[in-house]
Scaffold this motif. Sequence first.
Motif, PDB file in Angstrom:
ATOM      1  N   ASN A  74       5.611  -6.132 -13.093  1.00 18.47           N
ATOM      2  CA  ASN A  74       5.254  -4.922 -12.296  1.00 18.47           C
ATOM      3  C   ASN A  74       6.249  -3.772 -13.070  1.00 18.47           C
ATOM      4  N   PRO A  75       5.734  -2.652 -12.691  1.00 20.26           N
ATOM      5  CA  PRO A  75       4.608  -2.036 -11.971  1.00 20.26           C
ATOM      6  C   PRO A  75       3.331  -2.401 -12.920  1.00 20.26           C
ATOM      7  N   GLY A  76       3.315  -2.496 -14.045  1.00 20.03           N
ATOM      8  CA  GLY A  76       2.057  -2.689 -14.872  1.00 20.03           C
ATOM      9  C   GLY A  76       0.887  -3.741 -14.225  1.00 20.03           C
ATOM     10  N   ILE A  77       1.265  -4.727 -13.914  1.00 22.35           N
ATOM     11  CA  ILE A  77       0.037  -5.607 -13.623  1.00 22.35           C
ATOM     12  C   ILE A  77      -0.405  -5.188 -12.001  1.00 22.35           C
ATOM     13  N   HIS A  78       0.391  -4.540 -11.235  1.00 24.02           N
ATOM     14  CA  HIS A  78      -0.413  -4.158 -10.037  1.00 24.02           C
ATOM     15  C   HIS A  78      -0.866  -2.907 -10.237  1.00 24.02           C
ATOM     16  N   GLY A  79      -0.553  -2.095 -11.199  1.00 19.63           N
ATOM     17  CA  GLY A  79      -1.033  -0.893 -11.557  1.00 19.63           C
ATOM     18  C   GLY A  79      -2.652  -1.184 -12.307  1.00 19.63           C
ATOM     19  N   LEU A  80      -2.500  -2.115 -13.131  1.00 20.83           N
ATOM     20  CA  LEU A  80      -3.780  -2.532 -13.879  1.00 20.83           C
ATOM     21  C   LEU A  80      -4.820  -3.139 -12.923  1.00 20.83           C
ATOM     22  N   ALA A  81      -4.447  -3.843 -11.968  1.00 21.85           N
ATOM     23  CA  ALA A  81      -5.268  -4.437 -10.736  1.00 21.85           C
ATOM     24  C   ALA A  81      -5.832  -3.290 -10.234  1.00 21.85           C
ATOM     25  N   ASP A  82      -4.901  -2.093  -9.798  1.00 29.85           N
ATOM     26  CA  ASP A  82      -5.575  -1.285  -9.055  1.00 29.85           C
ATOM     27  C   ASP A  82      -6.586  -0.181  -9.729  1.00 29.85           C
ATOM     28  N   VAL A  83      -6.136  -0.056 -10.937  1.00 30.03           N
ATOM     29  CA  VAL A  83      -6.810   1.216 -11.652  1.00 30.03           C
ATOM     30  C   VAL A  83      -8.315   0.229 -12.123  1.00 30.03           C
ATOM     31  N   LEU A  84      -8.279  -0.914 -12.454  1.00 24.60           N
ATOM     32  CA  LEU A  84      -9.591  -1.601 -12.871  1.00 24.60           C
ATOM     33  C   LEU A  84     -10.462  -1.806 -11.654  1.00 24.60           C
ATOM     34  N   ALA A  85      -9.971  -2.043 -10.480  1.00 22.53           N
ATOM     35  CA  ALA A  85     -10.851  -2.289  -9.299  1.00 22.53           C
ATOM     36  C   ALA A  85     -11.529  -0.826  -8.873  1.00 22.53           C
ATOM     37  N   GLY A  86     -12.887  -0.837  -9.188  1.00 24.87           N
ATOM     38  CA  GLY A  86     -13.575   0.286  -8.923  1.00 24.87           C
ATOM     39  C   GLY A  86     -14.132  -0.171  -7.452  1.00 24.87           C
ATOM     40  N   SER A  87     -14.121  -1.382  -7.102  1.00 24.78           N
ATOM     41  CA  SER A  87     -14.753  -1.942  -5.842  1.00 24.78           C
ATOM     42  C   SER A  87     -13.699  -3.104  -5.557  1.00 24.78           C
ATOM     43  N   ALA A  88     -13.795  -3.464  -4.171  1.00 24.48           N
ATOM     44  CA  ALA A  88     -13.216  -4.547  -3.858  1.00 24.48           C
ATOM     45  C   ALA A  88     -14.153  -5.151  -2.705  1.00 24.48           C
ATOM     46  N   GLU A  89     -13.951  -6.735  -2.699  1.00 23.92           N
ATOM     47  CA  GLU A  89     -14.663  -7.462  -1.470  1.00 23.92           C
ATOM     48  C   GLU A  89     -13.615  -7.895  -0.737  1.00 23.92           C
ATOM     49  N   GLY A  90     -14.427  -7.612   0.909  1.00 26.40           N
ATOM     50  CA  GLY A  90     -13.687  -7.912   1.866  1.00 26.40           C
ATOM     51  C   GLY A  90     -12.137  -7.012   2.059  1.00 26.40           C
ATOM     52  N   ASP A  91     -11.245  -7.578   2.515  1.00 29.85           N
ATOM     53  CA  ASP A  91     -10.081  -6.965   2.570  1.00 29.85           C
ATOM     54  C   ASP A  91      -9.051  -7.219   1.387  1.00 29.85           C
ATOM     55  N   ALA A  92      -9.496  -7.530   0.277  1.00 36.61           N
ATOM     56  CA  ALA A  92      -8.696  -7.952  -0.929  1.00 36.61           C
ATOM     57  C   ALA A  92      -7.677  -6.605  -1.214  1.00 36.61           C
ATOM     58  N   ARG A  93      -8.567  -5.626  -1.194  1.00 34.92           N
ATOM     59  CA  ARG A  93      -7.689  -4.137  -1.737  1.00 34.92           C
ATOM     60  C   ARG A  93      -6.458  -3.904  -0.715  1.00 34.92           C
ATOM     61  N   ASP A  94      -6.938  -3.914   0.596  1.00 34.81           N
ATOM     62  CA  ASP A  94      -5.905  -3.572   1.639  1.00 34.81           C
ATOM     63  C   ASP A  94      -4.554  -4.643   1.478  1.00 34.81           C
ATOM     64  N   ARG A  95      -5.119  -6.103   1.278  1.00 33.33           N
ATOM     65  CA  ARG A  95      -4.008  -6.937   1.117  1.00 33.33           C
ATOM     66  C   ARG A  95      -2.935  -6.705  -0.030  1.00 33.33           C
ATOM     67  N   MET A  96      -3.733  -6.330  -0.983  1.00 32.69           N
ATOM     68  CA  MET A  96      -2.835  -6.094  -2.455  1.00 32.69           C
ATOM     69  C   MET A  96      -2.311  -4.815  -2.127  1.00 32.69           C
ATOM     70  N   VAL A  97      -2.594  -3.691  -1.720  1.00 29.84           N
ATOM     71  CA  VAL A  97      -1.969  -2.634  -1.202  1.00 29.84           C
ATOM     72  C   VAL A  97      -0.614  -2.725  -0.369  1.00 29.84           C
ATOM     73  N   ARG A  98      -1.029  -3.476   0.756  1.00 31.69           N
ATOM     74  CA  ARG A  98       0.199  -4.008   1.732  1.00 31.69           C
ATOM     75  C   ARG A  98       1.267  -4.922   0.786  1.00 31.69           C
ATOM     76  N   ARG A  99       0.992  -5.792   0.448  1.00 24.99           N
ATOM     77  CA  ARG A  99       1.973  -6.858  -0.042  1.00 24.99           C
ATOM     78  C   ARG A  99       2.329  -6.546  -1.679  1.00 24.99           C
ATOM     79  N   GLY A 100       1.754  -5.700  -2.363  1.00 24.87           N
ATOM     80  CA  GLY A 100       2.106  -5.356  -3.790  1.00 24.87           C
ATOM     81  C   GLY A 100       2.048  -6.519  -4.623  1.00 24.87           C
ATOM     82  N   PHE A 101       2.863  -6.752  -5.603  1.00 24.64           N
ATOM     83  CA  PHE A 101       2.751  -7.805  -6.510  1.00 24.64           C
ATOM     84  C   PHE A 101       4.100  -8.649  -6.582  1.00 24.64           C
ATOM     85  N   PRO A 102       4.464  -9.270  -5.482  1.00 23.63           N
ATOM     86  CA  PRO A 102       5.922  -9.851  -5.780  1.00 23.63           C
ATOM     87  C   PRO A 102       5.556 -11.112  -6.651  1.00 23.63           C
ATOM     88  N   ALA A 103       6.686 -11.642  -7.253  1.00 22.43           N
ATOM     89  CA  ALA A 103       6.414 -12.728  -8.150  1.00 22.43           C
ATOM     90  C   ALA A 103       5.473 -13.916  -7.842  1.00 22.43           C
TER      91      ALA A 103
END
Length: 138
Positions: free
Chosen positions: A79-108
Amino acid sequence: MDAAFAGRKLADTGIPFDLALCSTATRTRETWKLAVHEFEHRPKTVYEERIYEASPGELITVLNETPDDVRNVLLVGHNPGIHGLADVLAGSAEGDARDRMVRRGFPAAAFAVLTFTGDWKSVEPGVATLVDYWAPTE
């Protein structure tokens, strides 16, 4: 340990990873070595120094160089590159995956699973769908 548990969770996705691109940093290499033991079929691993401290754009460049015969890539980085990569690549998301990713970030040991259609040279912002996200203690 979170790395081994994350490896089990990744293995449970059923994705047959062909290639793992891993940062050359000691901690990342150690994490990958613990996680990969959980895989039934180990992917080829390439240690790539450009992943260390890479921006999302630099990580996209690394992905763009992936050979066409590789279907599924696992990128082990920082991080922050991996979290940023997932965020920038994801034009869409299934279910609550994006909300969980935003809330938790990318811990080890956290991971995101993204899918897209096309070859690796076509990876660019917004082309993927975030289909899963997992982080320790979730």
